[in-house]
Design a protein around this motif. Structure first.
Motif, mmCIF file in Angstrom:
data_model
loop_
_atom_site.group_PDB
_atom_site.id
_atom_site.type_symbol
_atom_site.label_atom_id
_atom_site.label_comp_id
_atom_site.label_asym_id
_atom_site.label_seq_id
_atom_site.Cartn_x
_atom_site.Cartn_y
_atom_site.Cartn_z
ATOM 1 N N ASP A 134 6.273 1.035 0.497
ATOM 2 C CA ASP A 134 6.880 0.169 -0.512
ATOM 3 C C ASP A 134 7.981 -0.716 0.065
ATOM 4 O O ASP A 134 8.054 -1.908 -0.249
ATOM 5 C CB ASP A 134 7.449 1.007 -1.659
ATOM 6 N N SER A 135 8.836 -0.155 0.899
ATOM 7 C CA SER A 135 9.966 -0.933 1.421
ATOM 8 C C SER A 135 9.489 -2.093 2.288
ATOM 9 O O SER A 135 10.027 -3.215 2.200
ATOM 10 C CB SER A 135 10.907 -0.034 2.221
ATOM 11 N N ASP A 136 8.462 -1.869 3.109
ATOM 12 C CA ASP A 136 7.939 -2.948 3.951
ATOM 13 C C ASP A 136 7.222 -3.994 3.118
ATOM 14 O O ASP A 136 7.349 -5.205 3.367
ATOM 15 C CB ASP A 136 6.986 -2.383 5.009
ATOM 16 N N LYS A 190 7.801 -4.777 -0.008
ATOM 17 C CA LYS A 190 8.820 -5.545 -0.731
ATOM 18 C C LYS A 190 9.512 -6.533 0.201
ATOM 19 O O LYS A 190 9.826 -7.667 -0.200
ATOM 20 C CB LYS A 190 9.837 -4.606 -1.366
ATOM 21 N N LEU A 191 9.744 -6.123 1.448
ATOM 22 C CA LEU A 191 10.370 -7.023 2.412
ATOM 23 C C LEU A 191 9.466 -8.214 2.697
ATOM 24 O O LEU A 191 9.935 -9.362 2.759
ATOM 25 C CB LEU A 191 10.686 -6.269 3.705
#
Length: 203
Positions: free
Chosen positions: A117-119, A121-122
């Motif tokens: 998720d974090s990648d 979103k980035l």
């Protein structure tokens, strides 16, 4: 990738071959051993550079999003005060990406959801910032065009330019890269020129 003139590092070689293989066969259709063989090292040797395939995919998709944004910002800086030159420069830069890094377009379309998720979103955040550079450039050139319309036009042009993975080697009947580049440039400029023609005269 397309802007480098020096020899690629081993890490870059691994990423290039991983992108090619992932695009050709899908993320789950490629093993670490195959990526290693493509660059002349053992599969386990890849773990000196990357934690695994997931890390390669993340670096590929985050990395190209960062490079597009950085390149776009540089073009904005270099063409400040010259709206036609700025838009032309942004178009040329994206065409270079679309022709030279086509596997990454395929990867984005097919494999973005595999990122954590974090990648993911980035990547989305970087892409939005890149698109907004274009929106600002379009509105500077065509100030009467509404922001929402300019944004829609920018994404439509992205769709046009990012169609290169579907063109075969260089498109049916096109003799090579130069002809494809010329066609894409003409179509992109035509799209934005048509947007400008819709501007309403000032009252």
């Amino acid at each position: 990738m397309s802007t480098r003139t020096d020899a690629p590092t081993r890490r870059e070689q691994i990423l290039r071959e991983a992108a090619r293989l992932f695009a050709e066969r899908g993320f789950h259709g490629v093993g670490v051993d195959e990526i290693g063989a493509a660059v002349g090292i053992s599969g386990p040797g890849l773990y000196r550079h990357f934690a695994g395939k997931d890390a390669m995919l993340a670096e590929l998709l985050v990395g190209i999003s960062e490079r597009l944004l950085d390149g776009g910002r540089l073009r904005v800086s270099e063409s400040a005060g010259n709206p036609p030159a700025l838009l032309a420069s942004l178009i040329d830069g994206h065409i270079d990406f679309a022709l030279d890094d086509r596997p990454l377009i395929t990867l984005h379309d097919r494999e973005l959801d595999r990122l954590r998720d974090s990648d993911r979103k980035l990547v989305r955040q970087l892409q939005r910032k890149y698109a907004e550079l274009w929106v600002a450039a379009v509105r500077e050139l065509h100030p009467r065009v509404a922001e929402a319309e300019a944004r829609a036009a920018v994404h439509a042009v992205f769709g046009l330019l990012n169609s290169t993975p579907h063109l075969g080697s260089y498109g049916d009947g096109l003799p090579g890269r130069a002809a494809t580049e010329t066609l894409l440039r003409r179509l992109a400029h035509g799209a934005f020129a048509a947007l400008g023609e819709q501007e309403q005269p000032a009252e």
